[in-house]
Design a protein around this motif. Structure first.
Motif, short mmCIF file in Angstrom:
data_model
loop_
_atom_site.label_atom_id
_atom_site.label_comp_id
_atom_site.label_asym_id
_atom_site.label_seq_id
_atom_site.Cartn_x
_atom_site.Cartn_y
_atom_site.Cartn_z
N LEU A 96 0.85 -1.21 0.00
CA LEU A 96 0.00 0.00 0.00
C LEU A 96 0.88 1.25 0.00
CD1 LEU A 96 -2.73 -1.05 2.60
CD2 LEU A 96 -3.18 -0.33 0.25
N THR A 97 1.94 1.21 0.82
CA THR A 97 2.82 2.37 0.92
C THR A 97 3.56 2.60 -0.39
OG1 THR A 97 3.12 1.84 3.25
CG2 THR A 97 4.69 3.37 2.31
N ALA A 98 4.07 1.52 -0.98
CA ALA A 98 4.81 1.65 -2.24
C ALA A 98 3.89 2.18 -3.34
CB ALA A 98 5.42 0.30 -2.63
N CYS A 99 2.66 1.68 -3.36
CA CYS A 99 1.69 2.12 -4.38
C CYS A 99 1.36 3.61 -4.18
CB CYS A 99 0.44 1.25 -4.28
SG CYS A 99 -0.73 1.52 -5.61
N LEU A 100 1.15 4.00 -2.94
CA LEU A 100 0.84 5.40 -2.65
C LEU A 100 2.00 6.31 -3.06
CD1 LEU A 100 -1.08 7.45 -1.32
CD2 LEU A 100 0.00 6.92 0.88
N ARG A 101 3.23 5.85 -2.81
CA ARG A 101 4.40 6.67 -3.14
C ARG A 101 4.54 6.84 -4.66
NH1 ARG A 101 7.81 4.81 1.81
NH2 ARG A 101 7.42 6.65 3.09
N ALA A 102 4.02 5.87 -5.41
CA ALA A 102 4.14 5.92 -6.88
C ALA A 102 3.08 6.82 -7.52
CB ALA A 102 4.04 4.51 -7.45
N VAL A 103 2.13 7.29 -6.72
CA VAL A 103 1.07 8.15 -7.29
C VAL A 103 1.66 9.52 -7.60
CG1 VAL A 103 -1.10 9.34 -6.75
CG2 VAL A 103 -0.79 6.96 -6.06
N PRO A 104 1.51 9.99 -8.84
CA PRO A 104 2.05 11.31 -9.15
C PRO A 104 1.35 12.39 -8.34
CG PRO A 104 1.00 10.32 -11.09
CD PRO A 104 0.79 9.38 -9.96
N GLN A 107 -19.84 16.39 2.50
CA GLN A 107 -18.49 15.83 2.38
C GLN A 107 -18.03 15.87 0.92
OE1 GLN A 107 -15.77 15.27 4.15
NE2 GLN A 107 -16.73 13.74 5.47
N ALA A 108 -18.95 15.58 0.00
CA ALA A 108 -18.62 15.61 -1.43
C ALA A 108 -18.18 17.02 -1.83
CB ALA A 108 -19.81 15.17 -2.28
N LEU A 109 -18.88 18.03 -1.32
CA LEU A 109 -18.52 19.43 -1.61
C LEU A 109 -17.13 19.75 -1.07
CD1 LEU A 109 -21.92 21.15 -0.97
CD2 LEU A 109 -20.43 21.67 -2.92
N ARG A 110 -16.85 19.26 0.12
CA ARG A 110 -15.54 19.50 0.73
C ARG A 110 -14.44 18.83 -0.13
NH1 ARG A 110 -16.28 17.51 6.15
NH2 ARG A 110 -18.06 18.89 6.24
N TYR A 111 -14.68 17.59 -0.53
CA TYR A 111 -13.70 16.88 -1.36
C TYR A 111 -13.49 17.62 -2.69
CZ TYR A 111 -13.96 12.65 1.63
OH TYR A 111 -13.90 11.75 2.66
N ALA A 112 -14.59 18.14 -3.25
CA ALA A 112 -14.51 18.80 -4.56
C ALA A 112 -13.64 20.06 -4.51
CB ALA A 112 -15.91 19.14 -5.08
N GLY A 113 -13.38 20.56 -3.31
CA GLY A 113 -12.52 21.73 -3.15
C GLY A 113 -11.03 21.38 -3.11
N HIS A 114 -10.69 20.11 -3.28
CA HIS A 114 -9.28 19.70 -3.27
C HIS A 114 -8.73 19.63 -4.70
CE1 HIS A 114 -10.32 18.67 0.82
NE2 HIS A 114 -9.05 18.46 1.07
N ASP A 115 -7.40 19.63 -4.81
CA ASP A 115 -6.77 19.48 -6.13
C ASP A 115 -6.54 18.01 -6.46
OD1 ASP A 115 -6.26 22.33 -6.76
OD2 ASP A 115 -5.20 22.20 -4.85
N GLN A 116 -6.38 17.19 -5.41
CA GLN A 116 -6.12 15.76 -5.64
C GLN A 116 -6.72 14.94 -4.51
OE1 GLN A 116 -1.93 14.70 -5.89
NE2 GLN A 116 -2.41 12.78 -6.98
N LEU A 117 -7.48 13.90 -4.90
CA LEU A 117 -7.98 12.93 -3.93
C LEU A 117 -7.34 11.59 -4.23
CD1 LEU A 117 -11.86 13.58 -3.97
CD2 LEU A 117 -10.19 14.49 -2.35
N ILE A 118 -6.84 10.93 -3.21
CA ILE A 118 -6.29 9.59 -3.39
C ILE A 118 -7.20 8.64 -2.61
CG2 ILE A 118 -4.29 8.11 -3.04
CD1 ILE A 118 -2.54 10.60 -3.32
N LEU A 119 -7.91 7.79 -3.35
CA LEU A 119 -8.90 6.90 -2.73
C LEU A 119 -8.32 5.50 -2.64
CD1 LEU A 119 -12.12 8.13 -4.60
CD2 LEU A 119 -11.14 8.97 -2.47
N ILE A 120 -8.20 5.00 -1.44
CA ILE A 120 -7.61 3.68 -1.22
C ILE A 120 -8.72 2.69 -0.92
CG2 ILE A 120 -6.01 2.35 0.19
CD1 ILE A 120 -4.49 5.01 0.60
N CYS A 121 -8.78 1.62 -1.72
CA CYS A 121 -9.85 0.65 -1.58
C CYS A 121 -9.39 -0.50 -0.70
CB CYS A 121 -10.27 0.13 -2.95
SG CYS A 121 -10.71 1.46 -4.06
N GLY A 122 -9.93 -0.56 0.51
CA GLY A 122 -9.60 -1.66 1.41
C GLY A 122 -10.34 -2.91 0.99
#
Ligand code: ADE
Length: 258
Positions: A67-75, A97-112
Motif C-alpha cells: 500500500l505504501t509503495a503504491c501510494l508513493r508511486a502516485v504522481p 463531504q462531497a462538496l468538501r472533497y470537490a474543493g481539493h486538487d487531488q484525492l487519493i482513494l484507497i480501496c480496502g
C-alpha cells in the motif's frame, strides 16, 4: 482536479469511469483519473498484498508495504491533497463531504479489502476514513466509485446544465421534488396542472412545497439543516406546513446533538 484510485482489482473501474458524466468530464480535462494496481507494488514471487492478522482471528489483513509503495508511486499534482481510505469504519459520506472533497486538487482513494488494512499504514498515510453507508461491501471499490461520481458532478463544467447540481436532493437539506415529462396523461395519471401553466413563479412555489412535503414524509431529520427565507416561511404557513417543519427541525437538531 485529479483522483487516484488504489485497488487490487483495477479492472473494477474500467466501465463505470468511461460512461456518462465522468467520461465527458475526463474528455474535457475537468478531471484526471489515475488507476493503480496495489499488487504491482508487492514484493516476492506471489506478490502478496494480504496476510493473516496478528493475534489470530478470521480473514486476512492488507499489508502495509505494498500500500505504501503504491501510494508513493502516485504522481503528485501539487496543491491541496487528501488521502482517503474507504472503509465501513469511516465517517459517513454525505453531499456536504462531497462538496468538501470537490474543493481539493487531488484525492487519493484507497480501496480496502478483506478484514481491513494494517493500522500502521492508516496511521502514517491516511488523512481520513470514509464510509458510504452502514453496510459492509466486499471492498472499497464500489464506495470509491460512489465518491468519485458525487465529487465529479460538482466540478465546474461537469454537468451539461450549469445549475442542476444546485437543485439536486440534499444540496439544500431538502429532497428533490417530483419530476414529470411527456405525455401529459399516463396510466390515467395527469401531470400536476401548475407545471403546464407556464407560470414560473407558481411552478417554483409548487416544487418547493413538494420538496418540503417529501422531506417531511421521508427524511424529516434533514430539515434540521434547512434555512428558510421570509418568503418561504410565508408559503409554508399558507400551506399549513410551517409548524410541522419547525417541529421536525427542532427534533433533528436535538438528534444531531445527541
Ligand atoms: N468497504 C466495505 N464496506 C464499505 C462501506 N460501507 N463504505 C466504504 N467502504 C467500504
Amino acid at each position: 482536479m485529479r483522483i487516484d484510485l488504489l485497488s487490487i482489482f483495477p479492472d473494477f473501474f474500467t466501465t463505470p469511469l468511461n460512461e456518462g458524466i465522468i467520461r465527458r468530464a475526463r474528455q474535457a480535462q475537468i478531471i484526471d483519473i489515475g488507476i493503480h494496481n496495489i499488487r504491482d507494488h508487492a514484493e516476492g514471487r506471489h506478490q502478496m498484498t494480504d496476510d493473516r492478522p496478528y493475534g489470530g482471528g478470521e480473514g486476512m489483513v492488507m499489508k502495509a508495504e505494498p500500500l505504501t509503495a503504491c501510494l508513493r508511486a502516485v504522481p503528485s499534482c501539487g496543491g491541496k491533497r487528501r488521502v482517503i481510505l474507504l472503509s465501513p469504519r469511516g465517517v459517513p459520506f454525505s453531499q456536504e463531504q462531497a462538496l468538501r472533497y470537490a474543493g481539493h486538487d487531488q484525492l487519493i482513494l484507497i480501496c480496502g479489502r478483506y478484514e481491513g488494512v494494517d493500522e500502521r499504514f492508516s496511521e502514517r498515510f491516511v488523512d481520513e476514513e470514509c464510509s458510504i453507508g452502514d453496510y459492509v461491501l466486499s471492498g472499497g471499490e464500489l464506495a470509491a466509485l460512489v465518491v468519485t461520481d458525487a465529487v465529479c458532478r460538482l466540478l465546474p463544467g461537469a454537468l451539461g446544465c450549469a445549475d442542476s447540481a444546485e437543485r439536486d436532493s440534499f444540496s439544500r437539506s431538502l429532497l428533490k421534488h417530483n419530476q414529470y415529462t411527456r405525455p401529459p396523461v399516463f396510466a390515467d395519471l395527469e401531470v400536476p396542472a401548475v407545471l403546464l401553466s407556464g407560470d414560473h413563479a407558481a411552478v417554483a412555489r409548487h416544487r418547493f412545497v413538494e420538496s418540503v412535503r417529501l422531506t417531511l414524509a421521508r427524511r424529516p431529520d434533514l430539515l434540521a439543516g434547512l434555512n428558510l427565507s421570509r418568503e418561504e416561511r410565508k408559503t409554508l404557513k399558507e400551506e399549513g406546513l410551517l409548524a410541522q417543519v419547525e417541529y421536525a427541525a427542532m427534533a433533528g437538531q436535538m438528534g444531531r446533538q445527541a
